[in-house]
Design an enzyme around this catalytic site. Structure first.
Site, PDB file in Angstrom:
ATOM      1  N   LYS A   1      -6.585   5.394  10.876  1.00  0.00           N
ATOM      2  CA  LYS A   1      -7.941   4.671  10.671  1.00  0.00           C
ATOM      3  C   LYS A   1      -9.067   5.717  10.262  1.00  0.00           C
ATOM      4  CE  LYS A   1      -6.895   0.002  10.057  1.00  0.00           C
ATOM      5  NZ  LYS A   1      -7.483  -0.689   9.037  1.00  0.00           N
TER       6      LYS A   1
ATOM      7  N   LEU B   1       0.676  -1.267  -0.092  1.00  0.00           N
ATOM      8  CA  LEU B   1      -0.044   0.087   0.079  1.00  0.00           C
ATOM      9  C   LEU B   1       0.917   1.311  -0.008  1.00  0.00           C
ATOM     10  CD1 LEU B   1      -3.039  -0.614   2.210  1.00  0.00           C
ATOM     11  CD2 LEU B   1      -2.955  -0.759   0.069  1.00  0.00           C
TER      12      LEU B   1
ATOM     13  N   TYR C   1      -2.343   4.642  15.424  1.00  0.00           N
ATOM     14  CA  TYR C   1      -3.236   3.893  14.891  1.00  0.00           C
ATOM     15  C   TYR C   1      -4.603   4.340  14.457  1.00  0.00           C
ATOM     16  CZ  TYR C   1      -5.968  -0.444  13.879  1.00  0.00           C
ATOM     17  OH  TYR C   1      -7.010  -1.406  13.243  1.00  0.00           O
TER      18      TYR C   1
ATOM     19  N   ALA D   1      -2.841  -3.508   7.055  1.00  0.00           N
ATOM     20  CA  ALA D   1      -2.809  -2.386   7.812  1.00  0.00           C
ATOM     21  C   ALA D   1      -1.593  -2.662   8.450  1.00  0.00           C
ATOM     22  CB  ALA D   1      -4.045  -2.094   8.690  1.00  0.00           C
ATOM     23  N   GLN D   2      -0.702  -1.783   9.235  1.00  0.00           N
ATOM     24  CA  GLN D   2      -0.260  -1.800  10.495  1.00  0.00           C
ATOM     25  C   GLN D   2      -1.075  -1.884  11.738  1.00  0.00           C
ATOM     26  OE1 GLN D   2       1.385  -2.467  13.329  1.00  0.00           O
ATOM     27  NE2 GLN D   2       1.152  -0.247  14.005  1.00  0.00           N
TER      28      GLN D   2
ATOM     29  N   HIS E   1     -11.971  -8.736  17.134  1.00  0.00           N
ATOM     30  CA  HIS E   1     -12.533  -9.905  16.722  1.00  0.00           C
ATOM     31  C   HIS E   1     -11.406 -10.651  16.557  1.00  0.00           C
ATOM     32  CE1 HIS E   1     -12.499  -7.397  13.188  1.00  0.00           C
ATOM     33  NE2 HIS E   1     -11.968  -8.592  12.417  1.00  0.00           N
TER      34      HIS E   1
ATOM     35  N   THR F   1     -12.291   0.647  12.499  1.00  0.00           N
ATOM     36  CA  THR F   1     -12.382   0.073  13.654  1.00  0.00           C
ATOM     37  C   THR F   1     -12.866   0.604  14.845  1.00  0.00           C
ATOM     38  OG1 THR F   1     -10.491  -0.420  15.457  1.00  0.00           O
ATOM     39  CG2 THR F   1      -9.800   1.172  13.776  1.00  0.00           C
TER      40      THR F   1
ATOM     41  N   GLU G   1     -11.262   1.211  17.417  1.00  0.00           N
ATOM     42  CA  GLU G   1     -10.108   2.127  17.806  1.00  0.00           C
ATOM     43  C   GLU G   1     -10.858   3.764  17.561  1.00  0.00           C
ATOM     44  OE1 GLU G   1      -7.166   1.771  20.044  1.00  0.00           O
ATOM     45  OE2 GLU G   1      -8.658   0.145  20.560  1.00  0.00           O
TER      46      GLU G   1
HETATM   47  P1  NDP Z   1      -3.525  -8.455  10.665  1.00  0.00           P
HETATM   48  O1  NDP Z   1      -2.090  -7.684  11.380  1.00  0.00           O
HETATM   49  O2  NDP Z   1      -3.474  -9.924  11.139  1.00  0.00           O
HETATM   50  O3  NDP Z   1      -3.310  -8.462   9.042  1.00  0.00           O
HETATM   51  C1  NDP Z   1      -2.686  -7.006   8.535  1.00  0.00           C
HETATM   52  C2  NDP Z   1      -2.221  -7.563   7.140  1.00  0.00           C
HETATM   53  O4  NDP Z   1      -1.717  -6.511   6.690  1.00  0.00           O
HETATM   54  C3  NDP Z   1      -0.624  -8.216   7.337  1.00  0.00           C
HETATM   55  O5  NDP Z   1      -0.886  -9.589   6.413  1.00  0.00           O
HETATM   56  C4  NDP Z   1       0.200  -7.347   6.691  1.00  0.00           C
HETATM   57  O6  NDP Z   1       1.418  -8.289   5.943  1.00  0.00           O
HETATM   58  C5  NDP Z   1      -0.732  -6.728   5.719  1.00  0.00           C
HETATM   59  N1  NDP Z   1       0.118  -5.309   5.479  1.00  0.00           N
HETATM   60  C6  NDP Z   1       0.839  -4.551   6.466  1.00  0.00           C
HETATM   61  N2  NDP Z   1       1.200  -3.472   6.009  1.00  0.00           N
HETATM   62  C7  NDP Z   1       1.165  -3.367   4.736  1.00  0.00           C
HETATM   63  C8  NDP Z   1       1.589  -2.624   3.543  1.00  0.00           C
HETATM   64  N3  NDP Z   1       2.225  -1.643   3.446  1.00  0.00           N
HETATM   65  N4  NDP Z   1       0.930  -3.381   2.289  1.00  0.00           N
HETATM   66  C9  NDP Z   1       0.327  -4.227   2.013  1.00  0.00           C
HETATM   67  N5  NDP Z   1       0.086  -5.140   3.188  1.00  0.00           N
HETATM   68  C10 NDP Z   1       0.433  -4.745   4.434  1.00  0.00           C
HETATM   69  O7  NDP Z   1      -4.820  -7.973  11.027  1.00  0.00           O
HETATM   70  P2  NDP Z   1      -6.052  -8.543  11.161  1.00  0.00           P
HETATM   71  O8  NDP Z   1      -6.541  -9.511   9.932  1.00  0.00           O
HETATM   72  O9  NDP Z   1      -6.508  -8.625  12.305  1.00  0.00           O
HETATM   73  O10 NDP Z   1      -7.243  -7.126  10.483  1.00  0.00           O
HETATM   74  C11 NDP Z   1      -7.480  -6.944   9.139  1.00  0.00           C
HETATM   75  C12 NDP Z   1      -7.854  -5.361   9.284  1.00  0.00           C
HETATM   76  O11 NDP Z   1      -8.921  -5.175  10.075  1.00  0.00           O
HETATM   77  C13 NDP Z   1      -6.667  -4.350   9.636  1.00  0.00           C
HETATM   78  O12 NDP Z   1      -6.887  -3.306   8.730  1.00  0.00           O
HETATM   79  C14 NDP Z   1      -7.019  -4.060  10.951  1.00  0.00           C
HETATM   80  O13 NDP Z   1      -6.504  -2.867  11.451  1.00  0.00           O
HETATM   81  C15 NDP Z   1      -8.394  -3.899  11.017  1.00  0.00           C
HETATM   82  N6  NDP Z   1      -8.974  -4.431  12.287  1.00  0.00           N
HETATM   83  C16 NDP Z   1      -8.766  -5.342  12.842  1.00  0.00           C
HETATM   84  C17 NDP Z   1      -9.914  -5.875  14.098  1.00  0.00           C
HETATM   85  C18 NDP Z   1      -9.559  -6.896  14.662  1.00  0.00           C
HETATM   86  O14 NDP Z   1      -9.972  -7.207  15.858  1.00  0.00           O
HETATM   87  N7  NDP Z   1      -8.805  -7.974  14.096  1.00  0.00           N
HETATM   88  C19 NDP Z   1     -10.798  -5.010  14.381  1.00  0.00           C
HETATM   89  C20 NDP Z   1     -10.960  -3.763  13.578  1.00  0.00           C
HETATM   90  C21 NDP Z   1     -10.376  -3.366  12.411  1.00  0.00           C
HETATM   91  P3  NDP Z   1       2.270  -9.202   6.500  1.00  0.00           P
HETATM   92  O15 NDP Z   1       1.530 -10.352   6.564  1.00  0.00           O
HETATM   93  O16 NDP Z   1       3.281  -8.884   5.375  1.00  0.00           O
HETATM   94  O17 NDP Z   1       2.753  -8.487   7.964  1.00  0.00           O
HETATM   95  P1  GDR Z   2      -6.332  -3.700  20.662  1.00  0.00           P
HETATM   96  O1  GDR Z   2      -5.847  -5.074  20.751  1.00  0.00           O
HETATM   97  O2  GDR Z   2      -5.316  -2.825  20.999  1.00  0.00           O
HETATM   98  O3  GDR Z   2      -7.842  -3.545  21.273  1.00  0.00           O
HETATM   99  O4  GDR Z   2      -6.433  -3.571  19.012  1.00  0.00           O
HETATM  100  P2  GDR Z   2      -4.825  -5.847  21.657  1.00  0.00           P
HETATM  101  O5  GDR Z   2      -5.333  -7.002  21.836  1.00  0.00           O
HETATM  102  O6  GDR Z   2      -3.456  -5.330  21.450  1.00  0.00           O
HETATM  103  O7  GDR Z   2      -4.999  -4.975  23.259  1.00  0.00           O
HETATM  104  C1  GDR Z   2      -6.419  -5.051  23.896  1.00  0.00           C
HETATM  105  C2  GDR Z   2      -6.383  -4.542  25.069  1.00  0.00           C
HETATM  106  O8  GDR Z   2      -5.494  -5.261  26.042  1.00  0.00           O
HETATM  107  C3  GDR Z   2      -4.483  -4.372  26.827  1.00  0.00           C
HETATM  108  N1  GDR Z   2      -3.499  -5.403  27.233  1.00  0.00           N
HETATM  109  C4  GDR Z   2      -2.409  -5.927  26.326  1.00  0.00           C
HETATM  110  N2  GDR Z   2      -2.345  -5.866  24.758  1.00  0.00           N
HETATM  111  C5  GDR Z   2      -1.457  -6.523  24.502  1.00  0.00           C
HETATM  112  N3  GDR Z   2      -1.267  -6.393  22.989  1.00  0.00           N
HETATM  113  N4  GDR Z   2      -0.373  -7.146  25.033  1.00  0.00           N
HETATM  114  C6  GDR Z   2      -0.703  -7.069  26.654  1.00  0.00           C
HETATM  115  O9  GDR Z   2       0.264  -7.759  27.254  1.00  0.00           O
HETATM  116  C7  GDR Z   2      -1.428  -6.461  27.090  1.00  0.00           C
HETATM  117  N5  GDR Z   2      -1.811  -6.392  28.310  1.00  0.00           N
HETATM  118  C8  GDR Z   2      -3.016  -5.730  28.531  1.00  0.00           C
HETATM  119  C9  GDR Z   2      -4.056  -3.478  26.028  1.00  0.00           C
HETATM  120  O10 GDR Z   2      -3.639  -2.264  26.590  1.00  0.00           O
HETATM  121  C10 GDR Z   2      -5.740  -2.947  25.302  1.00  0.00           C
HETATM  122  O11 GDR Z   2      -6.379  -2.095  26.035  1.00  0.00           O
HETATM  123  C11 GDR Z   2      -6.914  -4.555  18.048  1.00  0.00           C
HETATM  124  C12 GDR Z   2      -6.261  -4.589  16.775  1.00  0.00           C
HETATM  125  O12 GDR Z   2      -6.590  -5.683  16.130  1.00  0.00           O
HETATM  126  C13 GDR Z   2      -6.537  -3.452  15.956  1.00  0.00           C
HETATM  127  O13 GDR Z   2      -6.055  -3.676  14.510  1.00  0.00           O
HETATM  128  C14 GDR Z   2      -8.236  -3.454  15.988  1.00  0.00           C
HETATM  129  O14 GDR Z   2      -8.337  -2.224  15.317  1.00  0.00           O
HETATM  130  C15 GDR Z   2      -8.771  -3.319  17.262  1.00  0.00           C
HETATM  131  O15 GDR Z   2      -8.436  -4.171  17.939  1.00  0.00           O
HETATM  132  C16 GDR Z   2     -10.132  -3.288  17.272  1.00  0.00           C
END
Ligand code: NDP
Ligand code: GDR
Length: 345
Positions: free
Chosen positions: A153, A59, A149, A82-83, A179, A125, A127
């Site tokens: 977003k 991207l 982040y 996404a990151q 999720h 999200t 977030e």
């Molecule tokens: P993941 O971190 O598991 O996957 C994100 C993917 O994005 C990875 O495969 C990563 O590639 C790829 N990526 C990162 N940077 C780039 C880039 N510059 N160009 C192309 N691809 C890139 O995320 P999830 O599957 O959990 O989430 C999917 C999407 O939904 C994300 O956008 C996240 O922010 C959003 N989201 C997720 C939620 C959740 O609870 N899971 C909730 C709400 C939103 P690589 O494998 O190479 O690292």
């Molecule tokens: P979140 O998920 O930030 O909600 O983003 P994460 O699981 O990282 O954190 C959830 C909550 O847990 C607290 N926490 C910790 N988190 C992590 N990762 N590691 C720890 O050791 C820890 N201890 C406590 C955090 O402070 C936070 O409050 C996720 C991602 O998938 C995003 O990309 C997406 O957009 C949102 O969910 C919805």
């Protein structure tokens, strides 16, 4: 045959969505950015490694994005790339914004120029709600992101809305609450908990060290959420939807529930960073807290209201907190047990 392009194919949602769309008869193109570790483990676990057509797309590079859209000519694009790790966004705010904000714009510019009749899904999200103004949160709740982040977003969300309104592109923004699944990345708290507890159970690790145990999240089951993404693109009109369970739980409750499934007898002592979780079966401390895992600004409580998704698309989640924790904990117990068995073989 409908053709879908999924960015972020190697992530949790990319894998589940690819499986879902393949089962619906789609031709699925998965966009991979060719990182050092372009591991296929999720697609492999779902048995679809050879069914997804991989294209290279980052991207960060507009010409690359344009060539891919031109070549694939998808009917539907799901922008899941996404990151996605909130904590890392405090260390890499510029990269995070380049990918999560401007990356969305690059895709939309490519769509506007080359394939304006595509249906476009943007992974927004909860977030974006950040410092919560209203409980529960719905599509009309004001945004107040609390991390680079979340801020990036929010740009991705509004630029999606703007391209819909300006250029009549069928663009939807799904505001998804957390999720999870057995395919969740290990850096996220749920998988960190279940994987670490499984390793402790099998003697591979002593302790699970976490940050803020009081944060509350609305945790759902990822396979159900990817179906919601698809449903958004099947509606008559493009729109934005919240997907959530409507339940919220603390990180501490997640640990308790998972520990119980794994057969620990957890008892808490202390508060804040002095909190300790002791397994009463053995008297050992198995959970501790470290400031290392706290964030500069926290999102304290998230709980979504999925009413619109239910009324307009018939989407509602069936798997709630307890069942989700059980699925994840049992999966990691199986994984670690298999690992131990294969090492000892
Ligand atoms: P993941 O971190 O598991 O996957 C994100 C993917 O994005 C990875 O495969 C990563 O590639 C790829 N990526 C990162 N940077 C780039 C880039 N510059 N160009 C192309 N691809 C890139 O995320 P999830 O599957 O959990 O989430 C999917 C999407 O939904 C994300 O956008 C996240 O922010 C959003 N989201 C997720 C939620 C959740 O609870 N899971 C909730 C709400 C939103 P690589 O494998 O190479 O690292
Ligand atoms: P979140 O998920 O930030 O909600 O983003 P994460 O699981 O990282 O954190 C959830 C909550 O847990 C607290 N926490 C910790 N988190 C992590 N990762 N590691 C720890 O050791 C820890 N201890 C406590 C955090 O402070 C936070 O409050 C996720 C991602 O998938 C995003 O990309 C997406 O957009 C949102 O969910 C919805």
């Amino acid at each position: 045959m409908r053709r879908a392009l999924i960015t972020g194919i190697r992530g949790q949602d990319g894998a589940y969505l690819a499986k879902f769309l393949l089962e619906k008869g789609y031709e699925v193109y998965g966009a991979d950015r060719r990182s050092g570790d372009s591991s296929n483990w999720r697609l492999r676990e779902l048995g679809i490694e050879n069914d997804v057509k991989i294209v290279y797309l980052d991207l960060l590079e507009l010409t690359n994005v344009m060539r891919v859209i031109d070549k694939v000519k998808p009917d539907e694009i799901y922008n899941l790339a996404a990151q996605s790790f909130v904590k890392a966004s405090f260390e890499q705010p510029i990269l995070t914004s380049e990918v999560n904000a401007i990356g969305v714009l690059r895709l939309l510019e490519a769509v506007r120029t080359l394939k304006p009749d595509v249906k476009f899904y943007q992974a927004s999200t909860s977030e974006m709600f950040g410092k919560v103004q209203q409980i529960p949160q719905n599509e009309k709740t004001p945004f107040y992101p609390r991390s680079p982040y979340g801020v990036a977003k929010l740009f991705g969300h509004w630029i999606t809305v703007n391209y819909r309104e300006s250029y009549n592109i069928f663009a939807c923004s799904g505001i998804l609450f957390n999720h999870e699944s057995p395919l969740r990345g290990l850096e996220f708290v749920t998988r960190k908990i279940t994987y670490s507890l499984a390793r402790i159970k099998y003697g591979l690790q002593d302790k699970l060290i976490l940050g803020n145990l009081e944060a509350k999240r609305d945790w759902g089951y990822a396979p159900e959420y990817v179906e919601g993404m698809w449903l958004m693109l099947q509606q008559k009109e493009p729109d934005d939807y919240v997907l959530a369970t409507g339940e919220t739980h603390t990180v501490k409750e997640f640990v308790e529930e998972a520990a119980a499934v794994a057969g620990f007898h957890l008892e808490w002592t202390g508060e804040g960073v002095n909190t300790k979780g002791i397994d009463k079966n053995t008297g050992k401390v198995i959970v501790e807290v470290s400031p290392e895992f706290y964030r500069p600004a926290e999102v304290d409580v998230l709980v979504g209201d999925p009413k619109k998704a239910k009324e307009k698309m018939g989407w509602s989640p069936k798997i709630k907190f307890k069942e989700l924790v059980r699925i994840m904990m049992e999966s990691d117990l199986r994984r670690v047990s298999n690992l131990v068995r294969s090492k000892n073989a």
